[in-house]
Write an enzyme that holds these catalytic residues in place. Sequence first.
Site, PDB file in Angstrom:
ATOM      1  N   SER A  16       0.852  -1.193   0.000  1.00 55.87           N
ATOM      2  CA  SER A  16       0.000   0.000   0.000  1.00 55.87           C
ATOM      3  C   SER A  16       0.886   1.241   0.000  1.00 55.87           C
ATOM      4  O   SER A  16       1.743   1.402   0.874  1.00 55.87           O
ATOM      5  CB  SER A  16      -0.904   0.006   1.236  1.00 55.87           C
ATOM      6  OG  SER A  16      -1.756  -1.112   1.213  1.00 55.87           O
TER       7      SER A  16
ATOM      8  N   LEU B 222       3.406   0.066   7.618  1.00 55.53           N
ATOM      9  CA  LEU B 222       3.117   0.769   6.359  1.00 55.53           C
ATOM     10  C   LEU B 222       4.382   1.337   5.706  1.00 55.53           C
ATOM     11  O   LEU B 222       4.372   2.412   5.120  1.00 55.53           O
ATOM     12  CB  LEU B 222       2.107   1.895   6.665  1.00 55.53           C
ATOM     13  CG  LEU B 222       1.142   2.436   5.638  1.00 55.53           C
ATOM     14  CD1 LEU B 222       0.515   1.350   4.798  1.00 55.53           C
ATOM     15  CD2 LEU B 222       0.072   3.251   6.331  1.00 55.53           C
TER      16      LEU B 222
ATOM     17  N   ASN C   3      -6.763   0.454   0.627  1.00 54.24           N
ATOM     18  CA  ASN C   3      -6.520  -0.248   1.893  1.00 54.24           C
ATOM     19  C   ASN C   3      -7.196   0.548   2.999  1.00 54.24           C
ATOM     20  O   ASN C   3      -6.674   1.558   3.468  1.00 54.24           O
ATOM     21  CB  ASN C   3      -5.009  -0.391   2.138  1.00 54.24           C
ATOM     22  CG  ASN C   3      -4.728  -1.169   3.423  1.00 54.24           C
ATOM     23  OD1 ASN C   3      -5.648  -1.431   4.212  1.00 54.24           O
ATOM     24  ND2 ASN C   3      -3.472  -1.541   3.638  1.00 54.24           N
TER      25      ASN C   3
ATOM     26  N   CYS D 284      -5.638  -1.321   7.471  1.00 50.31           N
ATOM     27  CA  CYS D 284      -4.360  -1.687   8.114  1.00 50.31           C
ATOM     28  C   CYS D 284      -4.540  -1.688   9.632  1.00 50.31           C
ATOM     29  O   CYS D 284      -4.962  -0.679  10.200  1.00 50.31           O
ATOM     30  CB  CYS D 284      -3.241  -0.710   7.729  1.00 50.31           C
ATOM     31  SG  CYS D 284      -1.717  -1.077   8.654  1.00 50.31           S
TER      32      CYS D 284
ATOM     33  N   LYS E 182     -10.355  -3.024   0.259  1.00 51.46           N
ATOM     34  CA  LYS E 182      -9.712  -4.054   1.107  1.00 51.46           C
ATOM     35  C   LYS E 182     -10.193  -3.850   2.542  1.00 51.46           C
ATOM     36  O   LYS E 182      -9.961  -2.807   3.152  1.00 51.46           O
ATOM     37  CB  LYS E 182      -8.187  -3.892   1.023  1.00 51.46           C
ATOM     38  CG  LYS E 182      -7.386  -4.823   1.944  1.00 51.46           C
ATOM     39  CD  LYS E 182      -7.201  -6.189   1.351  1.00 51.46           C
ATOM     40  CE  LYS E 182      -6.334  -7.100   2.175  1.00 51.46           C
ATOM     41  NZ  LYS E 182      -4.930  -7.067   1.840  1.00 51.46           N
TER      42      LYS E 182
ATOM     43  N   ILE F 108      -9.619 -11.190   3.731  1.00 51.89           N
ATOM     44  CA  ILE F 108      -9.536 -10.289   4.855  1.00 51.89           C
ATOM     45  C   ILE F 108      -8.112  -9.744   5.015  1.00 51.89           C
ATOM     46  O   ILE F 108      -7.153 -10.432   4.666  1.00 51.89           O
ATOM     47  CB  ILE F 108      -9.947 -11.005   6.175  1.00 51.89           C
ATOM     48  CG1 ILE F 108      -9.086 -12.238   6.424  1.00 51.89           C
ATOM     49  CG2 ILE F 108     -11.389 -11.373   6.152  1.00 51.89           C
ATOM     50  CD1 ILE F 108      -9.375 -12.950   7.750  1.00 51.89           C
TER      51      ILE F 108
ATOM     52  N   THR G 291      -5.253  -8.544   7.862  1.00 46.91           N
ATOM     53  CA  THR G 291      -4.872  -9.316   9.046  1.00 46.91           C
ATOM     54  C   THR G 291      -5.811  -9.024  10.215  1.00 46.91           C
ATOM     55  O   THR G 291      -6.422  -7.973  10.298  1.00 46.91           O
ATOM     56  CB  THR G 291      -3.419  -9.023   9.448  1.00 46.91           C
ATOM     57  OG1 THR G 291      -3.255  -7.617   9.555  1.00 46.91           O
ATOM     58  CG2 THR G 291      -2.455  -9.580   8.428  1.00 46.91           C
TER      59      THR G 291
ATOM     60  N   GLY H  66      -2.038 -16.159   8.653  1.00 46.66           N
ATOM     61  CA  GLY H  66      -1.613 -17.563   8.622  1.00 46.66           C
ATOM     62  C   GLY H  66      -2.779 -18.500   8.854  1.00 46.66           C
ATOM     63  O   GLY H  66      -3.941 -18.071   8.938  1.00 46.66           O
TER      64      GLY H  66
ATOM     65  N   GLY I 144      -4.942 -17.261   5.331  1.00 47.69           N
ATOM     66  CA  GLY I 144      -4.532 -18.601   5.732  1.00 47.69           C
ATOM     67  C   GLY I 144      -4.493 -19.633   4.632  1.00 47.69           C
ATOM     68  O   GLY I 144      -4.502 -20.842   4.911  1.00 47.69           O
TER      69      GLY I 144
END
Length: 308
Positions: free
Chosen positions: A47, A74, A127, A130, A166, A192, A194, A219, A246
Amino acid sequence: MHTALQTNFLGIDLASPLVLPAGIMGLSYSGLAVAARKGAGMVTTKSFTLQPRTGHKGPVVAEWSGGILNSMGLCNPGIEEGLKEVHAFREGATTPVIISIFGTSREEFVKLARRTNRSDGNFLELNLSCPNVADEFGTPLSASQEKVSSIIYHVKKISRLPVIAKLSPNVYHIREIVSAAEAAGADAISLINTLGPGMLIDRKMGKPILHNRFGGVSGPCIKPIALKLIYETYSAVSLPIIGMGGVLTGEDAIEMIMAGATLIGIGTGIYYRGIDIFNLVNEEILRLLSDEGYDGIARIQRLEKLRE
Ligand code: RRO
């Protein structure tokens, strides 16, 4: 690439439904190039902000048994330098590019979007989610229906590129948020980002592992949350979805498609299987399609959405 993997996203043909998401290797031309060479059907930049940012002090990444925690903060070269990297990438590759931007206000998003009108990007990702800069800028914008709606509406008025929103998993009202995004004119949804942020502790040192203390969680542990939010989004809006969270294997990718995703992002998976993960997952998808008697990924996208 095998024809069974070909897919179309907002009118653009992709050789594979797998996408390099924002932030993973999209800081430079060479990171984008290697992901494209290794089987990603589309790549996303880090981003970009109006000004360059150095990001947070290290450690900015920590691993645990369920996944990864990141607090990059960022870090990016700023929109001007970032778009030069995209230009360099497009000189040597035909793989489509999503340019991701991050603003702290509607005005900043509009300024950044105007700049991307004169770029080599195919799509523009906003984005809005964040999780790592709340200390500086407050709660991610995508927690608010009103902010999501206003930013998308004003960016769409001036953007030459189709707009992808996002979004964050940290909400209880994803249906309302994606509906607001659709009503404001978004062309697609990406989710998604994080989860969290979360925290890990170094017992020996008696302190948080990340210098910034907190970081976004990614993850394998977030896959069920991603699937649920993609499924809810799919049932609330008629926009294409780039689903991620994930994904490590072809099985994971097929599950994302069955939940409602058109394309699948693989980010943290690179940490587990290396950059070859794109080719590996492409091969795994082909094997699964063939085992189930499907002639292509498009068949699942159209026919095999999850039944109630
Ligand atoms: O740079 C980051 O810390 C970061 C960003 Br912009 C984001 O959108 N998601 C994330 O997990 N990390």
